[in-house]
Scaffold this active site. Structure first.
Site, PDB file in Angstrom:
ATOM      1  N   GLY A  46       0.509  -1.050  -0.425  1.00  0.00           N
ATOM      2  CA  GLY A  46      -0.004  -0.249  -0.116  1.00  0.00           C
ATOM      3  C   GLY A  46       0.455   1.313  -0.011  1.00  0.00           C
ATOM      4  CD  GLN A  51       3.633   5.993   2.235  1.00  0.00           C
ATOM      5  OE1 GLN A  51       2.489   4.885   1.925  1.00  0.00           O
ATOM      6  NE2 GLN A  51       4.712   5.010   2.813  1.00  0.00           N
ATOM      7  CB  CYS A  93       5.829   2.106   7.172  1.00  0.00           C
ATOM      8  SG  CYS A  93       5.183   3.570   6.342  1.00  0.00           S
ATOM      9  CG  LEU A  94       6.952   0.847   1.096  1.00  0.00           C
ATOM     10  CD1 LEU A  94       6.304   1.671  -0.621  1.00  0.00           C
ATOM     11  CD2 LEU A  94       8.317   0.360   0.689  1.00  0.00           C
ATOM     12  CG  HIS A 135      -0.067   0.680   7.332  1.00  0.00           C
ATOM     13  ND1 HIS A 135       1.122   0.309   8.217  1.00  0.00           N
ATOM     14  CD2 HIS A 135       0.362   2.195   6.166  1.00  0.00           C
ATOM     15  CE1 HIS A 135       1.647   1.436   7.915  1.00  0.00           C
ATOM     16  NE2 HIS A 135       1.830   2.563   7.038  1.00  0.00           N
ATOM     17  CD  GLU A 136      -1.146   2.064   3.124  1.00  0.00           C
ATOM     18  OE1 GLU A 136      -0.530   3.167   3.023  1.00  0.00           O
ATOM     19  OE2 GLU A 136      -0.101   1.330   3.453  1.00  0.00           O
ATOM     20  CG  HIS A 139       0.770   6.717   5.643  1.00  0.00           C
ATOM     21  ND1 HIS A 139       1.293   7.170   6.776  1.00  0.00           N
ATOM     22  CD2 HIS A 139       0.831   5.100   5.363  1.00  0.00           C
ATOM     23  CE1 HIS A 139       2.433   5.866   6.382  1.00  0.00           C
ATOM     24  NE2 HIS A 139       1.836   5.011   5.746  1.00  0.00           N
TER      25      HIS A 139
HETATM   26 CO    CO Z   1       2.845   3.483   6.258  1.00  0.00          CO
END
Ligand code: CO
Length: 167
Positions: A46, A51, A93-94, A135-136, A139
């Site tokens: 995701g 991000q 998480c990226l 999670h997204e 963000h």
């Molecule tokens: Co993330």
């Protein structure tokens, strides 16, 4: 195809609330495509607007990892209508590379979102898709998965988090 730079822990945009999407135009479609490319190249499941330093309420999820018949999709102006149950699952998480930790969240969520044409959809997600959606969505509100950790978990990860922030 364009791969966008992913911002890391410490960048202020990760802590901002993204704004509602109001224009469903070619630019939004292009952004979604680029976000999907960026997610794939980085082997993420995701990726949220924040991000890639785009403060708009959009994220992409690669459902192909869960269900081969499904493609990666964009979710615009997403929200959770209700959640049920509680389950612990490991998250990463990226924007916080190399860090993984168990996070407790609702197991099943009923969600609403718009697609790239502005049509509204409602569906019930469970297991991994429910997890990634939550999670997204966090963000887009400036929340990171590390915010959900217990003080002990957080303390153990602190050196790693510090080195990401300083990099
Ligand atoms: Co993330």
């Amino acid at each position: 195809m364009a791969v966008l730079p992913i911002i890391k822990l410490g960048h202020p945009s990760l802590r901002k609330r993204a704004l509602e999407v109001t224009r469903f135009d070619d630019e939004l479609v292009r952004l979604a495509r680029n976000m999907i490319d960026t997610m794939r190249v980085n082997e993420g499941i995701g990726l949220a607007g924040n991000q890639v330093n785009v403060l708009q309420r959009i994220f992409v999820i690669d459902f192909q990892l869960v269900d081969e018949t499904q493609e990666a999709r964009a979710f615009v102006n997403p929200r959770i209508l209700r959640g049920e149950g509680s389950v612990k699952m490991e998250e990463g998480c990226l924007s916080i590379p190399g860090v993984r930790a168990d996070v407790v969240r609702p197991e099943t969520v009923e969600v609403e979102y718009q697609d790239l044409e502005g049509r509204t959809h409602r569906e019930v997600l469970t297991e991994l898709p429910a997890r990634v959606f939550q999670h997204e969505l966090d963000h887009l509100d400036g929340i990171l998965f590390i915010d959900h950790l217990s003080p002990v978990q957080r303390k153990l990860l602190e050196p790693q988090l510090k080195s990401i922030q300083e990099a």
